[in-house]
Design a protein around this motif. Structure first.
Motif, short mmCIF file in Angstrom:
data_model
loop_
_atom_site.label_atom_id
_atom_site.label_comp_id
_atom_site.label_asym_id
_atom_site.label_seq_id
_atom_site.Cartn_x
_atom_site.Cartn_y
_atom_site.Cartn_z
N SER A 26 1.09 -19.76 -0.62
CA SER A 26 0.56 -19.17 0.60
C SER A 26 0.73 -17.66 0.53
N LEU A 116 -11.80 -26.59 -0.07
CA LEU A 116 -10.68 -26.29 0.84
C LEU A 116 -9.37 -26.83 0.30
N TYR A 123 -0.46 -23.03 2.58
CA TYR A 123 -1.33 -21.85 2.52
C TYR A 123 -2.11 -21.72 3.83
N TRP A 124 -2.74 -22.82 4.26
CA TRP A 124 -3.55 -22.75 5.47
C TRP A 124 -2.69 -22.49 6.71
N LYS A 146 -9.86 -19.45 12.37
CA LYS A 146 -10.03 -20.60 11.47
C LYS A 146 -11.43 -20.58 10.84
N GLU A 148 -12.79 -20.21 8.00
CA GLU A 148 -13.08 -20.97 6.78
C GLU A 148 -13.35 -22.44 7.08
N TRP A 149 -12.84 -22.92 8.22
CA TRP A 149 -13.01 -24.31 8.62
C TRP A 149 -14.12 -24.48 9.66
N CYS A 346 -6.75 -31.32 9.69
CA CYS A 346 -5.38 -30.86 9.42
C CYS A 346 -4.62 -31.89 8.59
#
Length: 522
Positions: A26, A116, A123-124, A146, A148-149, A346
């Motif tokens: 991360s 992903l 990391y996330w 968020k 990227e998601w 998640c």
């Protein structure tokens, strides 16, 4: 369209070396530079490192600042038929204007999970945590933190945001203890938002994508929606911010004045139509099929990408611990699926190891999902929605019924209902403990109360009730309740003002009587 290589584009990130990051590690956002604090004879502990953000030039705004942190990545998303066969080859780019699959079914936004998954859960978690409370564009938003998601391929220049999200999650200590015998009850107040409801979370995504489509010269002149109030408020605000025309279909005389005035104030073209929400929904779908108006209702799966971030926020606010239950009011039923999707992502990406059980709460006057649930999920039948104080969920033929059933089955979920008297009493009880909730939250609290009495939810279960709108939008219902002016309703917890003569003796008599009722020792 046949499946092919998914679209790639650059995105803006506070970490300009994301594409070089080791998947197993991360990294905090790189726009922070560690510096050493100078020591002081007065403070021996001042040697700890601090973080300092570089100030942007005075003539540069936050969008322009973000352009200096451009980074490439391999994240992407596309439309696919909802709950399609894994072998299906049908998909569509997000830049295509489309609302249903070839078969006429719902669409879903599918992310490239393999890309992903190259980054682990830690990391996330670290990346999302590093963006909370910042003003860096666009990550100050609870949705776009968020990114990227959500919409990984959109350029940050195209994003329309009021830094929505990051809403309060508070411990309802007194309400839980006094009325439910619970020690770990929480309320996620999504009504603390730009236009006063959770609809902002989805609308920032949809209007941002429309802004992108217009820059690409796609045939979009304006954006339209059918609404019971909150959707129109969010749409009109975000369209006004982007300079995009908004068109709103509202059922005449079925929403609060506070809800009606929001789209009017934000410059929307408002049509008050003599029908209910389901009638407005049918009309807007017909209109958008003929005119260059982009459909903004939750039939459009883009909104759910923003709404799912509320679920991620709940986990984040609990320091990535999973609650036992999450209770969500349901009308058109997109939100219950959005919460499931956020929790499921998640879990799939390793941020948590399970998902909570979901409860969808409906008003008894508009309860098609509840009836469907009680039938054992047999053939779904729409109902005629009757008037309810929870006007935003007064929907008898919900667009997202399939999504809701899917989410509830996957989360071992439950559906409950609340009568008008139950939801108004629950709202009054909650307000008496310091809250100021909307009737829809009263529906959710009633569902919780019933599940507690049935022993389904235990006293120590960590439970989150999602409050979908701010109580200030529904003041007339509160006035009517506390004035005991609601027909055929006892209004057991009404608290009307006491009329007193303007003399010292009368005031003292009234106050002594009141204090005695609160403390017999007085």
């Amino acid at each position: 369209m046949a499946a092919s290589c998914m679209l790639r584009s650059s995105f803006l990130s506070p970490n300009p070396h994301l594409h070089q990051q080791s998947p197993a590690k991360s990294n905090r956002a790189s726009f922070f530079t560690p510096i050493k604090a100078t020591s002081s004879s007065d403070d021996a502990n001042s040697k700890s490192p601090q973080l300092q953000k570089h100030r942007r030039p005075a003539d540069e705004n936050i969008r322009e600042e973000a352009r200096r942190d451009i980074s490439s990545h391999n994240f992407s998303a596309r439309y696919v038929p909802f709950n399609a066969d894994p072998n299906s080859s049908e998909w569509y780019p997000l830049d295509e204007i489309i609302y249903r699959s070839r078969s006429g079914g719902l669409l879903d936004v599918q992310h490239d999970m393999d890309a992903l998954k190259k980054f682990d859960g830690q990391y996330w978690r670290s990346l999302f945590d590093s963006r909370v409370g910042k003003t860096t564009w666009p990550y100050g938003s609870g949705v776009w933190s968020k990114k990227e998601w959500v919409l990984p391929e959109i350029d940050s220049d195209d994003i329309i945001s009021a830094f929505e999200g990051n809403s309060n999650l508070f411990w309802a200590e007194r309400y839980g203890k006094q009325f439910l015998g619970m020690s770990d009850l929480w309320v996620k107040h999504c009504g603390i938002s730009h236009t006063g409801s959770f609809k902002d979370l989805g609308m920032t995504v949809l209007v941002s994508q429309v802004n992108r489509l217009r820059k690409m010269h796609k045939p979009v002149v304006g954006v339209g929606c059918a609404s019971t109030g909150d959707t129109s408020a969010a749409l009109s605000a975000y369209c006004a911010s982007a300079g995009i025309p908004s068109i709103v279909f509202l059922p005449a005389n079925k929403i609060s004045m506070a809800q009606l005035v929001q789209p009017i104030a934000n410059g929307a073209f408002v049509l008050s139509i003599d029908t209910d929400f389901d009638g407005c929904m049918q009309l807007i779908r017909e209109v958008t099929a003929e005119l260059p108006i982009y459909l903004a209702n939750s039939l459009n799966s883009l909104r759910l990408e923003g709404q799912k971030t509320a679920a991620i926020e709940i986990l984040q606010q609990f320091e990535w611990e999973v609650p036992d239950w999450v209770i969500v009011p349901g009308g058109n039923l997109g939100n219950i699926y959005a919460f499931y999707k956020g929790f499921h992502m998640c879990k799939e990406l390793g941020l948590v190891d399970r998902i909570p059980r979901l409860v969808c709460a409906q008003a008894a006057n508009a309860n098609p999902l509840y009836v469907h649930y009680k039938s054992g999920w047999k053939d779904f039948k729409p109902v005629k929605a009757n008037t309810t104080f929870a006007s935003a969920i007064q929907i008898g033929d919900p667009v997202s019924i399939d999504r809701a059933v899917f989410a509830l089955k996957k989360s071992n979920g439950i559906v409950e209902e609340a009568t008008e008297e139950e939801l108004m009493d629950a709202m009054a009880q909650a307000d008496s403990t310091g809250m100021f909730i909307c009737p829809h939250t009263g529906v959710a609290l009633t569902a919780l109360s019933k599940l507690r009495k049935a022993g389904v939810i235990a006293p120590t279960d960590r439970t989150v009730v999602v409050s979908t709108a701010h109580g200030l939008k529904f003041t007339q219902s509160k006035v009517d309740y506390h004035s005991k002016e609601i027909k055929n309703m006892e209004c057991r917890f009404a608290n009307p003002p006491v009329q007193v003569k303007a003399d010292f003796g009368s005031v003292m008599d009234v106050l002594k009587k009141y204090l005695l009722s609160k403390n017999s020792k007085f």
